[in-house]
Scaffold this motif. Structure first.
Motif, PDB file in Angstrom:
ATOM      1  N   ARG A   1      35.559 -48.689  33.683  1.00  0.00           N
ATOM      2  CA  ARG A   1      36.717 -49.158  32.900  1.00  0.00           C
ATOM      3  C   ARG A   1      36.300 -49.457  31.459  1.00  0.00           C
ATOM      4  O   ARG A   1      37.025 -49.133  30.511  1.00  0.00           O
ATOM      5  CB  ARG A   1      37.334 -50.396  33.562  1.00  0.00           C
ATOM      6  N   TYR A   2      35.129 -50.070  31.298  1.00  0.00           N
ATOM      7  CA  TYR A   2      34.629 -50.355  29.953  1.00  0.00           C
ATOM      8  C   TYR A   2      34.380 -49.057  29.191  1.00  0.00           C
ATOM      9  O   TYR A   2      34.721 -48.939  28.007  1.00  0.00           O
ATOM     10  CB  TYR A   2      33.347 -51.176  30.063  1.00  0.00           C
TER      11      TYR A   2
ATOM     12  N   LEU B   1      27.527 -53.747  49.153  1.00  0.00           N
ATOM     13  CA  LEU B   1      28.069 -52.450  48.762  1.00  0.00           C
ATOM     14  C   LEU B   1      29.361 -52.611  47.959  1.00  0.00           C
ATOM     15  O   LEU B   1      29.564 -51.959  46.938  1.00  0.00           O
ATOM     16  CB  LEU B   1      28.340 -51.586  49.993  1.00  0.00           C
ATOM     17  N   THR B   2      30.229 -53.496  48.417  1.00  0.00           N
ATOM     18  CA  THR B   2      31.494 -53.737  47.716  1.00  0.00           C
ATOM     19  C   THR B   2      31.244 -54.282  46.319  1.00  0.00           C
ATOM     20  O   THR B   2      31.885 -53.861  45.349  1.00  0.00           O
ATOM     21  CB  THR B   2      32.358 -54.724  48.523  1.00  0.00           C
ATOM     22  N   ARG B   3      30.303 -55.213  46.214  1.00  0.00           N
ATOM     23  CA  ARG B   3      29.993 -55.792  44.908  1.00  0.00           C
ATOM     24  C   ARG B   3      29.452 -54.739  43.949  1.00  0.00           C
ATOM     25  O   ARG B   3      29.847 -54.673  42.784  1.00  0.00           O
ATOM     26  CB  ARG B   3      28.977 -56.921  45.073  1.00  0.00           C
ATOM     27  N   ARG B   4      28.553 -53.880  44.442  1.00  0.00           N
ATOM     28  CA  ARG B   4      27.978 -52.830  43.584  1.00  0.00           C
ATOM     29  C   ARG B   4      29.046 -51.829  43.155  1.00  0.00           C
ATOM     30  O   ARG B   4      29.043 -51.344  42.017  1.00  0.00           O
ATOM     31  CB  ARG B   4      26.852 -52.113  44.327  1.00  0.00           C
ATOM     32  N   ARG B   5      29.955 -51.501  44.072  1.00  0.00           N
ATOM     33  CA  ARG B   5      31.033 -50.582  43.708  1.00  0.00           C
ATOM     34  C   ARG B   5      31.945 -51.194  42.634  1.00  0.00           C
ATOM     35  O   ARG B   5      32.385 -50.513  41.714  1.00  0.00           O
ATOM     36  CB  ARG B   5      31.860 -50.201  44.938  1.00  0.00           C
ATOM     37  N   GLU B   6      32.213 -52.496  42.766  1.00  0.00           N
ATOM     38  CA  GLU B   6      33.044 -53.168  41.766  1.00  0.00           C
ATOM     39  C   GLU B   6      32.350 -53.171  40.411  1.00  0.00           C
ATOM     40  O   GLU B   6      32.995 -52.995  39.368  1.00  0.00           O
ATOM     41  CB  GLU B   6      33.352 -54.591  42.220  1.00  0.00           C
ATOM     42  N   GLN B   7      31.044 -53.374  40.401  1.00  0.00           N
ATOM     43  CA  GLN B   7      30.296 -53.323  39.154  1.00  0.00           C
ATOM     44  C   GLN B   7      30.395 -51.937  38.516  1.00  0.00           C
ATOM     45  O   GLN B   7      30.564 -51.810  37.294  1.00  0.00           O
ATOM     46  CB  GLN B   7      28.821 -53.683  39.403  1.00  0.00           C
TER      47      GLN B   7
ATOM     48  N   LEU C   1      24.157 -43.076  34.909  1.00  0.00           N
ATOM     49  CA  LEU C   1      24.926 -42.073  34.174  1.00  0.00           C
ATOM     50  C   LEU C   1      26.011 -42.719  33.313  1.00  0.00           C
ATOM     51  O   LEU C   1      26.212 -42.336  32.157  1.00  0.00           O
ATOM     52  CB  LEU C   1      25.558 -41.076  35.153  1.00  0.00           C
ATOM     53  N   VAL C   2      26.699 -43.709  33.873  1.00  0.00           N
ATOM     54  CA  VAL C   2      27.776 -44.365  33.119  1.00  0.00           C
ATOM     55  C   VAL C   2      27.197 -45.153  31.944  1.00  0.00           C
ATOM     56  O   VAL C   2      27.731 -45.121  30.831  1.00  0.00           O
ATOM     57  CB  VAL C   2      28.612 -45.279  34.044  1.00  0.00           C
ATOM     58  N   GLN C   3      26.090 -45.867  32.180  1.00  0.00           N
ATOM     59  CA  GLN C   3      25.471 -46.622  31.084  1.00  0.00           C
ATOM     60  C   GLN C   3      24.963 -45.683  29.991  1.00  0.00           C
ATOM     61  O   GLN C   3      25.059 -45.996  28.798  1.00  0.00           O
ATOM     62  CB  GLN C   3      24.339 -47.487  31.638  1.00  0.00           C
ATOM     63  N   GLY C   4      24.419 -44.525  30.397  1.00  0.00           N
ATOM     64  CA  GLY C   4      23.991 -43.541  29.407  1.00  0.00           C
ATOM     65  C   GLY C   4      25.160 -43.032  28.589  1.00  0.00           C
ATOM     66  O   GLY C   4      25.057 -42.861  27.371  1.00  0.00           O
TER      67      GLY C   4
ATOM     68  N   GLU D   1      35.761 -44.881  25.089  1.00  0.00           N
ATOM     69  CA  GLU D   1      36.124 -43.496  24.789  1.00  0.00           C
ATOM     70  C   GLU D   1      37.493 -43.427  24.111  1.00  0.00           C
ATOM     71  O   GLU D   1      37.689 -42.633  23.181  1.00  0.00           O
ATOM     72  CB  GLU D   1      36.117 -42.669  26.076  1.00  0.00           C
ATOM     73  N   ALA D   2      38.426 -44.257  24.578  1.00  0.00           N
ATOM     74  CA  ALA D   2      39.756 -44.268  23.951  1.00  0.00           C
ATOM     75  C   ALA D   2      39.663 -44.750  22.506  1.00  0.00           C
ATOM     76  O   ALA D   2      40.317 -44.193  21.608  1.00  0.00           O
ATOM     77  CB  ALA D   2      40.706 -45.154  24.756  1.00  0.00           C
ATOM     78  N   ASP D   3      38.844 -45.784  22.263  1.00  0.00           N
ATOM     79  CA  ASP D   3      38.661 -46.285  20.898  1.00  0.00           C
ATOM     80  C   ASP D   3      38.040 -45.207  20.011  1.00  0.00           C
ATOM     81  O   ASP D   3      38.458 -45.012  18.858  1.00  0.00           O
ATOM     82  CB  ASP D   3      37.770 -47.531  20.897  1.00  0.00           C
ATOM     83  N   HIS D   4      37.036 -44.521  20.548  1.00  0.00           N
ATOM     84  CA  HIS D   4      36.384 -43.465  19.770  1.00  0.00           C
ATOM     85  C   HIS D   4      37.370 -42.343  19.448  1.00  0.00           C
ATOM     86  O   HIS D   4      37.462 -41.879  18.308  1.00  0.00           O
ATOM     87  CB  HIS D   4      35.191 -42.898  20.537  1.00  0.00           C
ATOM     88  N   ASP D   5      38.104 -41.890  20.463  1.00  0.00           N
ATOM     89  CA  ASP D   5      39.038 -40.783  20.251  1.00  0.00           C
ATOM     90  C   ASP D   5      40.119 -41.178  19.253  1.00  0.00           C
ATOM     91  O   ASP D   5      40.569 -40.345  18.443  1.00  0.00           O
ATOM     92  CB  ASP D   5      39.665 -40.357  21.582  1.00  0.00           C
ATOM     93  N   GLY D   6      40.551 -42.447  19.301  1.00  0.00           N
ATOM     94  CA  GLY D   6      41.547 -42.901  18.344  1.00  0.00           C
ATOM     95  C   GLY D   6      40.997 -42.918  16.920  1.00  0.00           C
ATOM     96  O   GLY D   6      41.671 -42.488  15.975  1.00  0.00           O
ATOM     97  N   ALA D   7      39.753 -43.406  16.769  1.00  0.00           N
ATOM     98  CA  ALA D   7      39.129 -43.437  15.442  1.00  0.00           C
ATOM     99  C   ALA D   7      38.903 -42.027  14.913  1.00  0.00           C
ATOM    100  O   ALA D   7      39.121 -41.747  13.725  1.00  0.00           O
ATOM    101  CB  ALA D   7      37.804 -44.200  15.515  1.00  0.00           C
ATOM    102  N   ARG D   8      38.496 -41.119  15.788  1.00  0.00           N
ATOM    103  CA  ARG D   8      38.274 -39.725  15.361  1.00  0.00           C
ATOM    104  C   ARG D   8      39.592 -39.078  14.952  1.00  0.00           C
ATOM    105  O   ARG D   8      39.660 -38.351  13.951  1.00  0.00           O
ATOM    106  CB  ARG D   8      37.626 -38.946  16.503  1.00  0.00           C
ATOM    107  N   ALA D   9      40.652 -39.332  15.727  1.00  0.00           N
ATOM    108  CA  ALA D   9      41.954 -38.747  15.390  1.00  0.00           C
ATOM    109  C   ALA D   9      42.441 -39.251  14.032  1.00  0.00           C
ATOM    110  O   ALA D   9      42.992 -38.479  13.231  1.00  0.00           O
ATOM    111  CB  ALA D   9      42.969 -39.080  16.476  1.00  0.00           C
ATOM    112  N   LYS D  10      42.235 -40.542  13.758  1.00  0.00           N
ATOM    113  CA  LYS D  10      42.632 -41.081  12.455  1.00  0.00           C
ATOM    114  C   LYS D  10      41.846 -40.419  11.330  1.00  0.00           C
ATOM    115  O   LYS D  10      42.399 -40.105  10.272  1.00  0.00           O
ATOM    116  CB  LYS D  10      42.402 -42.595  12.420  1.00  0.00           C
TER     117      LYS D  10
END
Length: 277
Positions: A20-21, A8-14, A194-197, A26-35
């Motif tokens: 985090r990825y 369970l701990t390993r799956r939660r860490e994954q 959901l996260v991978q999607g 999302e931060a990279d996308h938002d930065g590129a869109r803002a530029k």
């Protein structure tokens, strides 16, 4: 199949690693869109009025050439029919769609019960099968035989034998082999899906942003500016030159109507220019 606390701990860490990825993407996308939005604003602020003036002249010129074409058609002269210049619209740079929120993690004792240790299984079996806890008679004899099997299984480290004895005696499976954790396993699987999607959506949106002509234009202009050039001023000068040319064309187009040969020659040259020849 039981799931251990470690698993369970390993799956939660994954899952947390995926999140985090995703946050980085999302931060990279938002930065590129803002530029891109900032560049579009600066570009239109510098060149927008000139572009609108040129578009208006193109519309007037199209109307003038259309009148010439119709007049020549009535005189029996076949000339290409003028087509309006179509300005390419600036694409809408939409923000990322809202992400589907992750469901809450299930709660309850079934979500994190690891399989009990061999010693715990032995103690549980001893409490159930010890002859001293059974009444006199055939039931005690059965308990003695089962207790002997329990002692043999524990001595040989045969966990499966202890599990089989306890399950056959009616022990709850989660107390023998650990909580199956179906709910938490399904929750982890759904969250990962959901996260991978969402990652795929952000990556696709980023690819689309980088495929825009506006993106390539921004990169080219910013590189030129970094080299000391003033590309927007150069583009503005070109637009002014085109505006002057269109005004001259419009002036000629509005005054050649009385001469069929001049009108036909004007339309032919206009057609060739519009076709890029």
């Amino acid at each position: 199949m039981a799931i251990t606390q470690h698993e369970l701990t390993r799956r939660r860490e994954q899952l947390h690693d995926l999140q985090r990825y995703l946050a980085v993407l999302e931060a990279d996308h938002d930065g590129a869109r803002a530029k891109l939005l900032g560049f579009r604003h600066r570009y239109l602020e510098a060149l927008g009025p000139l572009m609108r003036e040129l578009d208006e002249l193109e519309a007037q010129l199209h109307q003038a050439t259309l009148l010439l074409h119709d007049a020549l058609q009535r005189q029996g002269l076949d000339t290409p029919r003028p087509t309006p210049a179509r300005a390419k619209p600036w694409p809408d740079i939409a923000a990322l769609p809202d992400a589907v929120p992750l469901p809450p993690e299930p709660t309850g004792p079934m979500t994190d019960l690891p399989p009990p240790s061999l010693k715990t299984l032995y103690r549980r079996a001893a409490m159930r099968f010890h002859p001293d806890l059974a009444p006199q008679g055939p039931e005690r004899d059965v308990c003695e035989q089962r207790m002997m099997a329990v002692n043999d299984a524990y001595a040989s480290g045969d966990r499966r034998k202890l599990e089989t004895l306890l399950l056959a005696a009616g022990e709850l499976p989660e107390k023998v082999i650990g909580g199956p954790a179906d709910a938490v396993r399904a929750w982890l699987g759904l969250c990962e899906h959901l996260v991978q999607g969402r990652i795929r959506v952000v990556q696709a949106q980023m690819v689309w942003l980088q495929s825009l002509q506006m993106h390539a234009l921004r990169i080219a202009i910013e590189r030129a500016e970094a080299g000391g050039m003033r590309p927007l001023d150069i583009m503005a000068a070109r637009l002014r030159s085109q505006i002057a040319e269109r005004r001259q064309e419009l002036y000629i187009g509005e005054r050649v109507g009385s001469d069929a040969s001049l009108a036909a020659d004007f339309l032919r040259k206009r057609y060739l220019r519009a076709a890029g020849r």
